[in-house]
Design a protein around this motif. Structure first.
Motif, short mmCIF file in Angstrom:
data_model
loop_
_atom_site.label_atom_id
_atom_site.label_comp_id
_atom_site.label_asym_id
_atom_site.label_seq_id
_atom_site.Cartn_x
_atom_site.Cartn_y
_atom_site.Cartn_z
N MET A 59 0.83 -1.20 0.00
CA MET A 59 0.00 0.00 0.00
C MET A 59 0.87 1.26 0.00
SD MET A 59 -3.09 -1.08 -0.16
CE MET A 59 -3.84 0.52 0.05
N GLU A 60 1.96 1.24 0.74
CA GLU A 60 2.83 2.40 0.83
C GLU A 60 3.55 2.66 -0.49
OE1 GLU A 60 5.01 5.63 2.08
OE2 GLU A 60 3.33 4.65 3.08
N SER A 61 4.08 1.61 -1.11
CA SER A 61 4.92 1.79 -2.30
C SER A 61 4.10 1.98 -3.57
CB SER A 61 5.85 0.59 -2.45
OG SER A 61 5.10 -0.62 -2.59
N GLN A 62 2.98 1.28 -3.70
CA GLN A 62 2.25 1.29 -4.96
C GLN A 62 1.02 2.20 -4.97
OE1 GLN A 62 1.38 -2.57 -6.56
NE2 GLN A 62 3.32 -3.46 -5.92
N VAL A 63 0.52 2.57 -3.81
CA VAL A 63 -0.70 3.39 -3.75
C VAL A 63 -0.43 4.74 -3.12
CG1 VAL A 63 -3.08 3.51 -2.91
CG2 VAL A 63 -2.15 1.32 -3.68
N THR A 64 0.02 4.73 -1.86
CA THR A 64 0.18 5.98 -1.12
C THR A 64 1.20 6.90 -1.77
OG1 THR A 64 -0.41 4.83 0.93
CG2 THR A 64 0.66 6.98 1.13
N LYS A 65 2.36 6.36 -2.13
CA LYS A 65 3.41 7.20 -2.72
C LYS A 65 2.96 7.78 -4.07
CE LYS A 65 8.35 7.31 -3.74
NZ LYS A 65 8.15 8.11 -4.96
N THR A 66 2.28 6.99 -4.87
CA THR A 66 1.80 7.48 -6.17
C THR A 66 0.82 8.63 -6.00
OG1 THR A 66 2.08 5.26 -7.11
CG2 THR A 66 0.69 6.81 -8.32
N LEU A 67 -0.10 8.48 -5.06
CA LEU A 67 -1.07 9.54 -4.82
C LEU A 67 -0.43 10.78 -4.21
CD1 LEU A 67 -4.07 7.44 -3.46
CD2 LEU A 67 -3.88 8.50 -5.70
N GLU A 68 0.50 10.58 -3.29
CA GLU A 68 1.16 11.72 -2.65
C GLU A 68 1.96 12.53 -3.67
OE1 GLU A 68 1.96 10.57 2.03
OE2 GLU A 68 3.49 10.13 0.53
N ASP A 69 2.65 11.86 -4.58
CA ASP A 69 3.41 12.58 -5.60
C ASP A 69 2.51 13.44 -6.48
OD1 ASP A 69 5.67 11.40 -4.61
OD2 ASP A 69 5.76 9.83 -6.13
N SER A 70 1.31 12.96 -6.74
CA SER A 70 0.38 13.73 -7.56
C SER A 70 -0.27 14.86 -6.77
CB SER A 70 -0.71 12.81 -8.13
OG SER A 70 -1.63 13.53 -8.91
N LEU A 71 -0.60 14.60 -5.50
CA LEU A 71 -1.27 15.62 -4.69
C LEU A 71 -0.34 16.74 -4.26
CD1 LEU A 71 -3.43 13.31 -2.38
CD2 LEU A 71 -4.20 14.61 -4.34
N SER A 72 0.94 16.48 -4.19
CA SER A 72 1.88 17.49 -3.69
C SER A 72 1.96 18.72 -4.59
CB SER A 72 3.28 16.88 -3.55
OG SER A 72 3.74 16.40 -4.80
N GLY A 73 1.48 18.63 -5.82
CA GLY A 73 1.54 19.77 -6.72
C GLY A 73 0.34 20.70 -6.65
N ILE A 74 -0.62 20.41 -5.77
CA ILE A 74 -1.80 21.27 -5.66
C ILE A 74 -1.43 22.56 -4.94
CG2 ILE A 74 -4.15 21.43 -4.77
CD1 ILE A 74 -4.37 18.45 -4.94
N GLU A 75 -2.00 23.66 -5.38
CA GLU A 75 -1.70 24.97 -4.80
C GLU A 75 -2.36 25.11 -3.43
OE1 GLU A 75 -2.51 29.72 -5.75
OE2 GLU A 75 -3.18 28.14 -7.14
N GLY A 76 -1.62 25.72 -2.50
CA GLY A 76 -2.18 26.07 -1.20
C GLY A 76 -2.17 24.96 -0.17
N ILE A 77 -1.33 23.94 -0.34
CA ILE A 77 -1.28 22.85 0.63
C ILE A 77 -0.42 23.27 1.82
CG2 ILE A 77 -0.41 20.52 1.06
CD1 ILE A 77 -1.23 19.73 -1.68
N ARG A 78 -0.93 23.00 3.02
CA ARG A 78 -0.16 23.24 4.23
C ARG A 78 0.56 21.97 4.68
NH1 ARG A 78 -3.25 26.04 9.04
NH2 ARG A 78 -2.85 27.83 7.67
N THR A 79 -0.15 20.89 4.83
CA THR A 79 0.46 19.62 5.25
C THR A 79 -0.21 18.47 4.52
OG1 THR A 79 -1.07 19.38 7.11
CG2 THR A 79 1.05 20.47 7.56
N ILE A 80 0.55 17.38 4.36
CA ILE A 80 0.03 16.12 3.82
C ILE A 80 0.42 15.01 4.79
CG2 ILE A 80 0.11 14.43 1.96
CD1 ILE A 80 0.61 16.60 -0.01
#
Length: 224
Positions: A59-80
């Motif tokens: 889950m960490e390597s194939q799902v969570t990391k993939t989603l986090e890499d995509s979400l990190s580019g959203i404007e106005g993020i404080r924490t993930i």
């Protein structure tokens, strides 16, 4: 000293003004809301993904990391923040206070949809939901029985209790914790599988093919 001079010359006017100020103060004191914790709805969005049968490492390597890499580019993020457990990936994205919660949720859905094809095919569709700051479980109901099994208790709570609770005003959702569902457990014989040249995927495919439910359709003729 204009106000003092008027008050001396016209004591009635001064008295009426004082009473008016006191009246406005009493009305404001009765209607002014005061809260120790103000009702501030911070823009927080969660992404929950289920991958049946996957370990926490997968889950960490194939799902969570993939989603986090995509979400990190959203404007106005404080924490993930993310939590990867067996079969479940939970990502919580907190935005800055000035960010519109609806726009933040839409941007999150867009980024998740972009990488949906990169997730394993067996993964269920990620669920994106807005989280209210004041939303929390306010009551827990415990069910037990010496005559019904856990499966029967879960069925009763799902069909009878949960539906009635969802209709109450102010209830957003009902969670059934510790529920039990019907499942089939299969023990494989490695030696027998090796002798027949059968893999685990072959067994899984056979089980899926024998558990298919298809629409029956309809037959039309001159008599029916």
């Amino acid at each position: 000293m204009i106000l003092s001079d008027i008050s001396i010359r016209r004591p009635v006017l001064a008295t009426v003004m004082s009473l008016l100020i006191i009246l406005v103060g009493l009305i404001a004191f009765d209607r002014l809301p005061v809260r120790e914790y103000p009702n501030i709805d911070a823009p927080v969005v969660s992404v929950r993904t289920v991958y049946p049968g996957a370990s926490a490492e997968v889950m960490e390597s194939q799902v969570t990391k993939t989603l986090e890499d995509s979400l990190s580019g959203i404007e106005g993020i404080r924490t993930i923040k993310s939590v990867s457990r067996e079969e479940v990936s939970q990502i919580t994205v907190e935005f800055i206070q000035s960010r519109d919660p609806e726009a933040a949720a839409n941007d999150t859905r867009d980024r998740v949809a972009r990488v949906r094809g990169q997730l394993p095919s067996e993964t269920e569709d990620p669920v994106v939901a807005k989280i209210e700051a004041a939303a929390q479980a306010i009551i827990w109901l415990a069910f037990s029985s010496d005559r019904q099994s856990p499966l029967e208790i879960t069925d009763y709570a799902d069909r009878v209790v949960a539906d009635q609770l969802k209709t109450l005003p102010g209830v957003a959702s009902v969670i059934i914790g510790g529920e039990r569902r019907y499942a089939m457990r299969v023990w494989l014989d490695p030696d027998r599988m090796a002798a027949l040249g059968v893999t685990v995927q072959d067994v899984e495919a056979a089980l899926r093919s024998q558990n298919t439910e298809l629409p029956s359709g309809r037959i039309e003729s001159q008599t029916r």
